[in-house]
Every structure is written in C-alpha cells, then in structure tokens.
Design an enzyme around this catalytic site. Structure first.
Site, PDB file in Angstrom:
ATOM      1  N   GLY B  10       1.298  -1.217   0.089  1.00  0.00           N
ATOM      2  CA  GLY B  10       0.047  -0.355  -0.002  1.00  0.00           C
ATOM      3  C   GLY B  10       1.038   1.304   0.245  1.00  0.00           C
ATOM      4  O   GLY B  10       1.612   1.410  -0.046  1.00  0.00           O
ATOM      5  N   TYR B  11       0.696   2.539   0.136  1.00  0.00           N
ATOM      6  CA  TYR B  11       0.831   3.540  -0.103  1.00  0.00           C
ATOM      7  C   TYR B  11       1.767   4.048   1.387  1.00  0.00           C
ATOM      8  O   TYR B  11       2.879   4.670   1.317  1.00  0.00           O
ATOM      9  CB  TYR B  11      -0.015   5.033  -0.265  1.00  0.00           C
ATOM     10  CG  TYR B  11      -0.691   4.834  -1.797  1.00  0.00           C
ATOM     11  CD1 TYR B  11      -0.090   4.391  -2.881  1.00  0.00           C
ATOM     12  CD2 TYR B  11      -1.880   5.420  -1.824  1.00  0.00           C
ATOM     13  CE1 TYR B  11      -1.007   4.857  -3.778  1.00  0.00           C
ATOM     14  CE2 TYR B  11      -2.665   5.463  -3.262  1.00  0.00           C
ATOM     15  CZ  TYR B  11      -2.024   5.219  -3.996  1.00  0.00           C
ATOM     16  OH  TYR B  11      -2.577   5.262  -5.585  1.00  0.00           O
ATOM     17  N   CYS B 149      -4.062  10.649  10.062  1.00  0.00           N
ATOM     18  CA  CYS B 149      -3.108  11.391   9.288  1.00  0.00           C
ATOM     19  C   CYS B 149      -3.631  12.633   9.722  1.00  0.00           C
ATOM     20  O   CYS B 149      -2.655  14.151  10.561  1.00  0.00           O
ATOM     21  CB  CYS B 149      -3.490  11.385   8.485  1.00  0.00           C
ATOM     22  SG  CYS B 149      -4.573  10.831   7.004  1.00  0.00           S
ATOM     23  N   ASN B 317       0.235  14.040   4.768  1.00  0.00           N
ATOM     24  CA  ASN B 317      -0.440  12.539   5.071  1.00  0.00           C
ATOM     25  C   ASN B 317       0.733  11.377   5.105  1.00  0.00           C
ATOM     26  O   ASN B 317       0.664  10.334   6.044  1.00  0.00           O
ATOM     27  CB  ASN B 317      -1.541  12.321   4.625  1.00  0.00           C
ATOM     28  CG  ASN B 317      -1.867  11.953   2.861  1.00  0.00           C
ATOM     29  OD1 ASN B 317      -1.309  13.698   2.861  1.00  0.00           O
ATOM     30  ND2 ASN B 317      -1.561  10.888   2.964  1.00  0.00           N
TER      31      ASN B 317
END
Lengths: 55, 350
Positions: B10-11, B149, B317
């Site tokens: 994932g990111y 975030c 974020n």
C-alpha cells in the site's frame, strides 16, 4: 533586542545604518532602524504593502 | 536492526519501506503482501527500483519473528487486530499504522468504526505514537500505534491551547483538507482520476473517525471529556493535509503571548515548525511546503471581533501522517537519534 511583534531575538547587524530595514526571522515583521548611537539602536515598524489576493 | 513490514504494497507500507531503505540503522529483511506474493517490491513501488531486490512474501509469524527485531503493520483498519496481537504475544516490538490500537476505550471502536474490538485487553498496551505528547512512554513501549493523519495534524495545533486553558473546550471545529493518497491504494469509484481530479469534496462532514482520536488526546491533556467537531474534505493534491482549527478564546490573548505558548511547547521539537510570517510566500502553514518531509507546520491567527483563534496546521499525510511518524517512533523505541532517516527538507515545488 527582541522583536516587538513576536518576542523572538531580532538580529540587527553591527554595521546596520539608520533607515535600514531589518526583518524578524520568525514572524517576518519588518522594522526600520530609526536611531543609532553606538550600540544603542531604536527601531520603528516599517511600512509594508499588504498582499492583494485579488478576491 | 532488522525490520519487517506487513502490508508493504500500500501507499503507507511503501512509504515506510522507502524511508527504511535509506535508514542507517535499519535493514528491511521482509515485506509481506496478500496480493503480490513472489513479486518484486519495485514492481508495485516503481520508485524503489535499484534500491532493493526484495520480493513480497506471505505473512508467516514465526518466520518474521525469527528474522526481524521490529515489525511495522500497515494493513487496512480492522485487519491489524489479530496480526498485532500475534506479534505482541511473541514478544516482538510493533509499530502499527492502522487504527486498530489507537483508541484506548473499546467502546470507541463501536462508536467510530462500527465493530467490536476483539482484543480490548490489548488496547491499554498500546502507546499513541505522537512523540511530542508521549515521548517517554514510546521509549519503553512494545506496541506503538501511529495516529491518523488528520488526527495528529490537528491535535498538535490544538494541544498547546488546551494545555494552557486558553479556549472554550465545548466549541472546537476542525476543518481538514486532504490529498488523494490519504484514501489508500485500494480505490473506489470516487478515487478514480475522473472523479478525483479538481475535486473539493466534503466526504464526511460529520462523525469522521479521526474525531475519536483527537477527542481522546485532547481530553487526556485537559483532564476532562472534550468534544470536537470535524469536517474533512478531499482536495486535488496527491499528498498533504491542512487543518484549519477554529477555536474560541476563554480569555484575552495577544499574538506575542501565542508565540510564547507555541514556542514553549515546540521550540525544541525537531519536526515542528512555527509558521506565521508577515513576509514571503509562506505566511501560514500550507501542505505545499511540507511534502516529502516529516514536519508538522503550525501557525495561528486571531479574529478579535469574534473572539476566535484559528490554529492552522499542515503535514504530509504519508510522512508525518503515517510513515514518518512510524520511523520517528522506531528511532525513539530503539534508542536511535530521533531524526535519523527522516530529517529531509520538503520537496518543492510540487
């Protein structure tokens, strides 16, 4: 000398001359050196032009 | 120190790997994914080409425990509950980037996430991973839960105001803007480019899940229950958060006093910058000038006519809001220099 606006240390170069503008590195307020007598320096708020966001 | 990342495709997981591959004290020894087992990491995260020949493996608790000193879990909310417990029971140090161990009260999972926490006894074992608030506890923690975030970005701006009893704690309004990477790599019809580009979308005007974390942390500081109103918006940037935190003053305060309060709290903090400049491009916090960094920039303005104090905060974020915080916490837990591997100046222009 402290910045009158935010109380940060204001860095005024030793060779600064009357009429010179100094800027606070924290809040960005500009001051004009209005008087200098040896190590005694007086400042006043410098005139600034506000940003026009065009709105 | 050998580290493993569970959910590295994932990111957030990818960002953790990116930081750790250049970290002088860390060696990434294992990365897992449920969808990409056997695949080279750089096929999923092309920017990491040339930095590693690692491939994704399946999650094998015993293998990971044998090969890693510390594990990051970067899996979707709700799926970390079992994974974190399994590693905790094996005595591993864990840094969890999901929401599953952020809230101390099990009832809050029902309220904010709509499911019952299966291991409520473990919530008290988790330290909320904001070094500015909990550095001493993080040092000795086995399990650190990285904050949401928007929650961390907002909380950092509000915390000094609560601590100094400056604001009305019944009326705090957090208006957030967040970039598309905050939605994760999964994707929905709303995250496709055609629907996301150009957007200013109020996607959860009330009852956003991060509200629970902000309330938890501010209540702890205040010593009483604090309610927060939060409205996040999806905006057309890839990375970045801006929180405009509207508060109302209980007593008169001037700008110089506010500088003093924020400086007293954050003057020595390596990843907080106070931004309130009368000159230049950057007068107030703006996510554009924190992208790629672990900084949370904080500023303020006064609206005396309405007795309003606007506390502004900006972060990346994926960095301060996720992976940067995680590595900062790892540094603290491991006795490393807190800034190692994450002290980058922001990337600009982006």
């Amino acid at each position: 000398m402290k910045c009158p606006e935010c109380d940060a240390d204001l860095n005024i170069p030793e060779d600064a001359a009357v009429g010179e503008i100094v800027s606070c590195s924290d809040c960005g307020a500009d001051y004009e050196i209005s008087k200098k007598d040896g190590s005694t320096v007086e400042i006043k708020e410098a005139e600034t032009v506000g940003e026009d966001w065009g709105e | 120190m050998k580290v493993g990342i569970v959910g590295a495709s994932g990111y957030v997981g990818g960002e953790v790997v990116r930081l750790l591959l250049s970290h002088p004290e860390a060696e990434v020894s294992m990365v897992t994914s449920t969808k990409h087992v056997g695949e080279y990491l750089h096929r999923i995260h092309p920017s990491l080409k040339g930095f590693t020949e690692l491939t994704f493996s399946e999650l094998d608790y015993d293998k990971m425990s044998d090969n890693c000193d510390l594990v990051f879990t970067a899996v979707p909310h709700g799926t970390a509950t079992e994974i974190v417990k399994a590693f905790y029971d094996r005595g591993m140090k864990i840094i969890d980037l999901s929401a599953d161990y952020r809230l101390h009260n099990a009832d809050d999972y029902t309220k904010w996430y709509g499911w019952e926490h299966p291991h409520p006894d473990y919530l008290s074992k988790s330290i909320f991973g904001v070094p500015e608030l909990h550095r001493d506890k993080i040092k000795n923690a086995q399990l650190v839960s990285c904050p949401g975030c928007m929650a961390v970005t907002s909380t950092l701006a509000l915390y000094p105001l609560i601590k100094n009893d400056l604001i009305d704690t019944d009326h705090i309004v957090v208006d957030s803007k967040i970039g598309s990477s905050g939605a994760g790599a999964g994707g929905t019809s709303g995250t496709q480019h055609a629907m996301r580009a150009g957007v200013i979308r109020p996607y959860k005007p009330a009852k956003h899940r991060h509200t629970g974390e902000i309330e938890q942390e501010l209540s702890e500081i205040a010593g009483k229950k604090i309610k927060v109103s939060m409205s996040p918006h999806a905006v057309d940037v890839v990375r970045g958060i801006l929180c405009t935190n509207h508060t109302f003053l209980k007593k008169e305060v001037d700008e110089k006093e506010l500088w003093k309060i924020y400086r007293a709290e954050f003057g020595e903090e390596p990843f907080i910058r106070l931004i309130r400049d009368k000159n230049g491009l950057y007068k107030f916090p703006d996510p554009k000038f924190v992208v790629g960094s672990n900084f949370c920039d904080i500023g303020f303005d006064l609206d005396e006519d309405n007795n309003r104090l606007i506390a502004l905060s900006a972060s990346d974020n994926l960095m301060r809001g996720a992976a940067g915080s995680a590595v900062q916490n790892m540094n603290i837990m491991s006795g490393f220099d807190e800034k190692q591997g994450i002290m980058y100046s922001p990337l600009t222009p982006v």
